[in-house]
Design an enzyme around this catalytic site. Sequence first.
Site, PDB file in Angstrom:
ATOM      1  N   TYR A 118       0.857  -1.184   0.000  1.00 46.79           N
ATOM      2  CA  TYR A 118       0.000   0.000   0.000  1.00 46.79           C
ATOM      3  C   TYR A 118       0.894   1.235   0.000  1.00 46.79           C
ATOM      4  O   TYR A 118       1.907   1.259   0.707  1.00 46.79           O
ATOM      5  CB  TYR A 118      -0.873   0.008   1.262  1.00 46.79           C
ATOM      6  CG  TYR A 118      -1.634   1.306   1.443  1.00 46.79           C
ATOM      7  CD1 TYR A 118      -2.910   1.467   0.907  1.00 46.79           C
ATOM      8  CD2 TYR A 118      -1.058   2.379   2.138  1.00 46.79           C
ATOM      9  CE1 TYR A 118      -3.589   2.662   1.053  1.00 46.79           C
ATOM     10  CE2 TYR A 118      -1.748   3.573   2.289  1.00 46.79           C
ATOM     11  CZ  TYR A 118      -3.006   3.713   1.747  1.00 46.79           C
ATOM     12  OH  TYR A 118      -3.677   4.899   1.889  1.00 46.79           O
ATOM     13  N   GLU A 206      -3.361   7.603  -3.915  1.00 46.06           N
ATOM     14  CA  GLU A 206      -3.435   6.339  -3.182  1.00 46.06           C
ATOM     15  C   GLU A 206      -3.256   5.209  -4.183  1.00 46.06           C
ATOM     16  O   GLU A 206      -4.058   5.070  -5.106  1.00 46.06           O
ATOM     17  CB  GLU A 206      -4.772   6.209  -2.449  1.00 46.06           C
ATOM     18  CG  GLU A 206      -4.785   5.034  -1.488  1.00 46.06           C
ATOM     19  CD  GLU A 206      -6.075   4.939  -0.688  1.00 46.06           C
ATOM     20  OE1 GLU A 206      -7.169   4.998  -1.292  1.00 46.06           O
ATOM     21  OE2 GLU A 206      -5.979   4.803   0.538  1.00 46.06           O
TER      22      GLU A 206
END
Length: 396
Positions: A118, A206
């Site tokens: 991530y 993101e």
Amino acid sequence: MNLHEYQGKEMLASFGVRIQRGIVATTPAEAVAAAKKLTEETGTSWHVIKAQVHAGGRGKGGGVKLAKNLEQVEEIAGQIIGMNLVTPQTSAEGKKVHQVLIAEDVYYPGDNEPEEYYMSVLLNRANGRNMIMYSTEGGMDIETVAEETPHLIFTEEIDPATGLLPFQARKIAFNLGLSGTAFKEMTKFVSSLYTAYIKTDSSLFEINPVLKTSDDKIMAVDSKVSLDENALFRHKDLAELRDEREENPVEVEAKAVGLNYVDLDGNVGCMVNGAGLAMATMDLIKQAGGEPANFLDVGGTADAERVEIAFDLILKDPNVKAILVNIFGGIVRCDRVAQGIVDAYKNMGNIEVPIIVRLQGTNADIAKELIDNSGLDVQSAIEFQEAADKVQAVLA
Ligand code: GDP
Ligand code: MN
């Protein structure tokens, strides 16, 4: 302003960020053509079909599917295009899918297992510094990781005077447990990602997952990009990527006529001049036991035409049970605004919800008389509390 995954990936690639390659398609036939083209370029015969909507969690909602041949590409694209995709991040009705991204399958087998990480880039508002947040626990809900295993989320803050330094990129690669080729790939990935964030005046990136392929390439498999609207004037190319179908239709309409309108969930519509007073009015509505249905700053020129447009926007929301107009007459005189309200009301003719108008400032007394003598279902108020009480009374 948010970008679609495919737009975000193309932008990132232009800054040297490695991405999972893909081509956008709006029909199953285009999807098949895109898959053929990708096979020529990359050699893979498997593809992922990904719904392009402004919402995450698409995989969970059935908006990301693997196709192992061209028949499956056509079939899956046919299922996804036109569907209402419901994900944990959409409303219960979901979002209509107008286009899909046909992407190369990058989870191919090899020496190592593919790994998902991530990574996000955002502003830490507490100290005014950008930071990179990253975790070995990619692919799944980062919210769950944050709740259950927060020690697995790392942050790296960037000094605006120096920008991202090479040792910081290396630290990130190290903390993700990488070595060799993957380590080098990750440092390059992080530095080009950060450059893209700065150069595009973005407010959020993101990338979940960032993938380590079985042959140690590091690439963006997903992208969520939010651009700072206030900087869009210097990014004309990015501003053109706006997809109004993804935005609230009333907000789009308001923007077109130069009104600052934000749709909210409540039952009391509000029309206010000035953003600060609009915020205070929303508090006032809450205090009166209601919930604001919108934020609307009509600005300095609250004439009949503008008031009518504003009423029209507010009344598009079926949840509105009352409207509170709160105007401070400084440069604009209250009696002019009151006349504007009366004229707009008469012109529209079919307003079924009660309206409470609070006018304060220059000529407020004349304005109150004008409203009171209009014979319309409009109540006047001069004091803040008086207006709140009247809102409370009509909601009861
Ligand atoms: P999101 O669910 O909206 O976040 O969409 P993502 O783009 O993150 O995709 C969801 C999931 O699809 C990923 O976490 C992967 O597990 C899977 N996925 C994405 N690309 C590929 C691919 O090329 N091959 C395979 N097998 N799975 C993929
Ligand atoms: Mn994702």
